[in-house]
Scaffold this active site. Structure first.
Site, PDB file in Angstrom:
ATOM      1  N   CYS A  35       0.882  -1.239  -0.004  1.00 25.77           N
ATOM      2  CA  CYS A  35       0.001  -0.076  -0.003  1.00 25.77           C
ATOM      3  C   CYS A  35       0.802   1.201   0.058  1.00 25.77           C
ATOM      4  CB  CYS A  35      -0.733   0.114   1.208  1.00 25.77           C
ATOM      5  SG  CYS A  35      -0.082   0.414   2.810  1.00 25.77           S
TER       6      CYS A  35
ATOM      7  N   HIS B  51      -3.547 -12.647   4.100  1.00 31.01           N
ATOM      8  CA  HIS B  51      -3.823 -11.812   5.176  1.00 31.01           C
ATOM      9  C   HIS B  51      -5.217 -11.886   5.841  1.00 31.01           C
ATOM     10  CE1 HIS B  51      -0.494  -9.452   2.844  1.00 31.01           C
ATOM     11  NE2 HIS B  51       0.034  -9.629   3.949  1.00 31.01           N
TER      12      HIS B  51
END
Ligand code: ADP
Ligand code: SF4
Length: 686
Positions: free
Chosen positions: A31, A171
């Site tokens: 990110c 995740h």
């Protein structure tokens, strides 16, 4: 300089299905807070990684459909998204690297706040976090549709020019992982129950993707092999390993991960470099396909060891590539000592939570490549004849010296202490923060080779001393100190009642002042400091109670993904946490608080109170110089770093860098970065 032959193995090409990576360096998806909102900065940032030698450069998560509309990531819903993604591919290709895209559907994790679509899940359940919404169970037609969206996204990725298409099952966030996990999948059809059924969707996605784009694109899977949630979920001695064994030869390569995001991207305070190895090591025996993994790898020797021992075939890295986009080139060029090593602080993750561009403690140019034109390795040549004195060798002073030195300026650093590093040296001696000393060490190493930069330790400067140096420009990087008067976020004015003898600050603790007995640590800072001070006090034999006006301590660490780790540790050490109470007075042995909601008083008896509240600039020298007549010397004085305004180490490094980089430029009345505006549909420029 040529590279050390022992690192040659890192520069071997790796065949991945139909494509070949020119070396073993793989910039894993990460990110960056820029994504589709700041596409040009995002593309430039990725291009800089390719320029720095990463053979594979990935996007962050790319949502494949409007039923997965996470607000921060890039999208590949359809062709409308091509203009956002194409520049990134071009920048990466310009430097001979492979561009990868991580195709994701976040299922129930995406609350779909933008498009208001109902979230999807294998089994009906609450949506993610605290959003008051639920996800509906997917029926067979939903699963068929999802496979169609995924296939379309893969075809679109190939059309844009991506070389690697990766299926996201990690995740605890991607739909294929939700199907795989018994925790989330309670179905009784042939997509639920036995492992082969729960792995069916992932198998189908791999087959669909290979069928659609496998002729030209490598197809990989990012798989979480252990969610670290214990029995009942995906574990590396249970379902994770069994799913891997079932699918081992299907994709062109594997990107193996461990845990949820706070585990996979754990800070150096909580996880060592390479902590994933015991969880993923089983995979080697089960597949002939290349394996990628991360581990906050910054040491080339550790990387070589991972490859030689067969744990990994490619070195995956997100944070090490953020701290130093040129890490591979530095190894290749035989100068690994120039690597700016990631310190594992997770400042790079914080801004993602606010949809704003990434920043990095070690690399002040991160996110600034396009909008400010800052290159991580190149500085403009000097434009003035200044001889510069920097007072203070904390992160701001050292970074300013390094960057000015690169520009060719004559620089002298005067440091009062007998060691360099300022707060970084002091804080890195606190529990768990040892890696932070890399901020100092990298800069000292760099300036040690510059004949135009000199560092004087043990040199406390007064105003007259400064003047006598005859410098034309003085940068005051004298730092800050923790306040002793209770002023912080909750309290604007000093406490009226303060039994000074009982009060300590984090500076006292770092200076070696010992506390004993029962110590109250008051956290009105809300970042890491109160929790590391508390840890240290327990290690020194104290009983510790933490009190905070917040809903709990260290709330900002939610953004560094540490809040869970911190609480586990604090409770594990037997520390009591009292939330929602503001400090009113310290009277003898009594510390008086009141509830922030009801004002009801709470009195604790203790032997000492550590106030972790606000910080104040150490600007006495600035004031003294302002009071002198420096006109006759034409000396200019600026304050940088914490002396200007106390903040994070990242902010101090950035402040020092910006001062150095912009010296001599006339930026007086303009924003110093290029903006990328979204234009309304009917705007003539649209
Ligand atoms: P920053 O985070 O802004 O870099 P730090 O607090 O880490 O600030 O570092 C400030 C440094 O400045 C400390 O090492 C401190 O010893 C030094 N310093 C402060 N005042 C003086 C002074 N008058 N002369 C020389 N060094 C000073
Ligand atoms: Fe590493 Fe911290 Fe930079 Fe992130 S912000 S890349 S954790 S040094």
């Amino acid at each position: 300089m040529s590279r050390d032959p022992r690192f040659d193995i890192l520069f071997e090409p790796v065949a991945i299905g139909p494509v070949t990576a020119r070396n073993r360096f793989y910039q894993a998806p990460h990110c960056n807070g820029m994504g589709r909102n700041y596409p040009s900065p995002m593309a430039a940032m990725r291009g800089t990684k390719a320029e720095g030698g990463w053979a594979v450069v990935f996007t962050e998560l790319a949502d494949i459909h409007h039923t997965s509309d996470s607000p921060r990531n890039v999208r590949l819903w359809d062709k409308e998204d091509f203009p956002i993604l194409a520049p990134m591919v071009e920048r990466v290709h310009e430097h001979g690297s492979l561009a990868g895209i991580q195709l994701a559907h976040l299922g129930f994790v995406s609350a779909n706040l933008i498009g208001r679509e109902t979230p999807l899940a294998p089994t009906a359940r609450h949506s993610y976090n605290l959003h008051p919404a639920s996800a509906r169970a997917m029926d067979r037609s939903d699963i068929r549709a999802y496979r169609g969206w995924h296939r379309a996204a893969a075809l679109n990725a190939r059309a844009i020019g991506y070389d690697i298409v990766m299926i996201y099952a990690a995740h605890d966030m991607g739909l294929p992982m939700h199907f795989l996990s018994r925790r989330h999948n309670k179905r009784d059809d042939d997509y639920g129950g036995a492992l082969a059924n729960r792995a069916r969707l992932l198998r189908e996605l791999i087959e669909d993707t290979r069928d659609a784009v496998g002729d030209r694109c490598a197809v990989g899977v990012r798989l979480c092999v252990d969610d670290l949630g214990g029995p009942g979920g995906v574990t590396s001695d249970g379902d994770g390993a069994e799913a891997f064994a079932l699918l081992a030869e299907l994709p062109d390569y594997w990107d193996l991960s461990v845990g949820k995001w706070p585990d996979d991207s754990a800070t150096s305070r909580f996880r060592e470099e390479g902590f994933q190895e015991p969880y993923i090591a089983f995979a080697r025996k089960l597949t002939t396909k290349p394996i990628v993994g991360v581990g906050r790898f910054t040491s080339p020797d550790t990387m070589v060891s991972q490859i030689r021992r067969g744990v990994l075939d490619m070195i995956g890295a997100a944070r090490p590539s953020i701290a130093d986009p040129f890490l591979p080139r530095k190894i290749e060029e035989g100068r690994p000592e120039d690597i700016r090593e990631c310190i594992g602080c997770n400042i790079c993750i914080t801004n993602n939570h606010f949809n704003t561009p990434i920043r990095c403690t070690q690399n002040p140019t991160m996110g600034e490549e396009w909008r400010r034109g800052w290159h991580p390795e190149r500085m403009p040549a000097r434009t003035t004849q200044d001889r510069i004195l920097i007072v203070g060798s904390g992160p701001a002073g050292l970074e300013a010296a390094r960057a000015l030195g690169l520009r060719g300026y004559e620089v002298m650093i005067a440091e009062a202490a007998n060691e360099a590093g300022g707060r970084v040296s002091r804080e890195s001696r606190l529990p768990g923060l040892g890696a932070w000393s890399r901020v100092r060490d990298y800069r000292l190493q760099q300036i040690s080779g510059m004949s135009n930069v000199s560092l004087y330790l043990g040199s406390r400067m007064g105003a007259q001393d400064v003047r006598e140096t005859g410098s034309s420009l003085v940068a005051l990087a004298t730092g800050s100190h923790w306040r002793r008067d209770g002023v912080g976020r909750q309290r604007i004015d000093p406490l009226p009642e303060l039994a000074e003898a009982r009060i300590l600050t984090p500076d006292d603790i770092m200076d070696g002042v010992k506390a004993a007995g029962h110590v109250v640590v008051y956290d009105d800072d809300h970042y890491y400091m109160a929790s590391v001070v508390a840890e240290k006090l327990v290690a020194d034999g104290c009983r510790v109670t933490m009190v905070t006006p917040g809903a709990t301590v260290a709330r900002y660490t939610e953004y560094t993904l540490e809040i869970g780790h911190i609480h586990k540790r604090l409770y594990g050490l037997g520390i009591e946490i009292v939330p929602n109470h503001a400090l009113d007075a310290v009277r003898g042995e009594q510390v008086v608080f009141s509830s922030v909601y009801t004002s009801a008083p709470l009195t604790l008896s203790c032997d000492a109170v550590v106030l972790v509240t606000g910080q104040a600039p150490d600007d006495r020298l600035l004031t003294a110089l302002a009071g002198m007549d420096v006109e006759d010397t034409s000396m200019r004085v600026v304050a940088i770093g914490d002396c200007r305004a106390p903040s994070t180490i990242a902010a101090a490094v950035y402040s020092g860098h910006r001062f150095a980089r912009e010296l001599g430029l006339d930026l007086s009345d303009s924003p110093t970065f290029t903006r990328e505006n979204v234009l309304p549909a009917h705007h003539p420029g649209a």
